[in-house]
Design a protein around this motif. Structure first.
Motif, short mmCIF file in Angstrom:
data_model
loop_
_atom_site.label_atom_id
_atom_site.label_comp_id
_atom_site.label_asym_id
_atom_site.label_seq_id
_atom_site.Cartn_x
_atom_site.Cartn_y
_atom_site.Cartn_z
N UNK A 254 1.59 -4.46 35.04
CA UNK A 254 2.49 -5.31 34.26
C UNK A 254 1.93 -5.57 32.87
N UNK A 255 0.61 -5.69 32.78
CA UNK A 255 -0.01 -6.02 31.50
C UNK A 255 -0.17 -4.80 30.60
N UNK A 256 -0.71 -3.70 31.13
CA UNK A 256 -1.14 -2.59 30.28
C UNK A 256 -0.30 -1.32 30.43
N UNK A 257 0.62 -1.30 31.39
CA UNK A 257 1.52 -0.17 31.52
C UNK A 257 2.91 -0.50 30.99
N UNK A 258 3.38 -1.69 31.33
CA UNK A 258 4.71 -2.12 30.88
C UNK A 258 4.64 -3.13 29.75
N UNK A 259 3.42 -3.54 29.37
CA UNK A 259 3.18 -4.44 28.24
C UNK A 259 3.91 -5.77 28.38
N UNK A 260 4.03 -6.24 29.62
CA UNK A 260 4.58 -7.58 29.85
C UNK A 260 3.41 -8.53 30.04
#
Length: 297
Positions: A254-260
């Motif tokens: 969620x943090x580093x693949x989808x930048x959420x």
């Protein structure tokens, strides 16, 4: 104040490296992640305040969040007791007074140093692959192997076995606890004709209860934070069929693949609350089974 400093100055002096690191390196990111958990933030544009939106979506609509919780809870429930049992068993074997005990301690502790590495995770993935070593050994006995990693019904157990293999750290702590049990108790029990299993349940376990409690809390926290092995073995996706979707893997994606990043920060704080709740529960129940030598009736 003068009396307080005189009594505690040495302790705070030894704690000063950690205190400096916490206040100047860790506290800022911690507070920043708390703020970001209430925002929509993609690491490119400025964060936008969203209130409890991330938490509302997490608990009401995010099915993968609950899947990640399910996988992680299953892993913790299986790996922690098995790892502690393995560590205690090996520690009791090493407590027999072997001449080369230092060598054995180093050998058994080595997996704890290597087990969390990327190389071991890759090796584990190959071992349990369709054409890996495990299936090769089974073929010698006429058993047809399966894709242990690619099968959703068995993939989680490969990570559990890897966690059991990393028993070195709790083993050393158990060994130190066993060395602290008075031998007079065992000698008196042997004179009375007490069987080994009864000596284990009546002497070893009660006297080792504080050490078991310490290892239980420590290993539970570490199990919740498991990341490298699950990420590498599942190729960073939690596959197959999200059977390896550990909470930390989901948070990372969620943090580093989808930048959420805002939503990932909310996930991180929920994980912190879960770990704190389990730790508090362990401390609350410890009074019923953990007893210390200096306690008075």
């Amino acid at each position: 104040m003068h009396r307080f400093l005189r009594r505690n100055a040495a302790g705070y002096l030894f704690l000063s490296p950690w205190l400096i690191g916490f206040f100047f390196l860790a506290l800022g990111p911690i507070l920043a992640s708390l703020y970001l958990s209430f925002t929509r933030y993609d690491m490119v544009t400025p964060p936008v305040w969203d209130g409890l939106g991330n938490y509302q979506y997490m608990f009401q609509y995010d099915r993968r969040f609950y899947k990640a919780l399910q996988v992680t809870f299953l892993f913790v429930a299986l790996s922690v007791p098995l790892r502690l049992a393995m560590a205690l068993g090996v520690a009791m074997l090493l407590d027999k007074g072997l001449r080369t005990i230092g060598v054995y301690r180093a050998i058994f502790y080595l997996p704890s140093l290597l087990g969390a590495s990327i190389a071991i995770a890759l090796l584990w993935r190959e071992m349990f692959g369709l054409h890996g070593v495990v299936n090769g050994v089974l073929a010698m006995f006429g058993v047809e192997g399966i894709g242990w990693i690619t099968n959703p019904d068995t993939s989680i157990y490969t990570i559990v076995i890897l966690a059991m293999w990393q028993f070195g750290s709790p083993m050393l702590i158990f060994l130190a606890g066993l060395r602290g049990i008075p031998r007079d108790l065992y000698e008196a029990a042997e004179i009375d004709g007490t069987r080994p299993w009864r000596r284990f349940t009546r002497i070893t376990l009660p006297m080792l209860a504080p050490v078991i409690f310490f290892n239980l809390v420590l290993q539970t926290i570490e199990a919740f934070k498991t990341f490298t092995s699950a990420f590498i073995i599942s190729n960073g996706t939690g596959a197959p069929a999200d059977s390896l979707l550990f909470y930390t893997v989901y948070l990372f994606n969620e943090a580093f693949k989808f930048f959420r990043m805002g939503y990932a920060s909310a996930l991180a704080w929920v994980l912190l609350i879960i770990i704190a709740a389990f730790t508090a529960l362990a401390f609350a129940t410890s009074k019923y089974w953990v007893h210390y030598e200096n306690e008075r009736d």
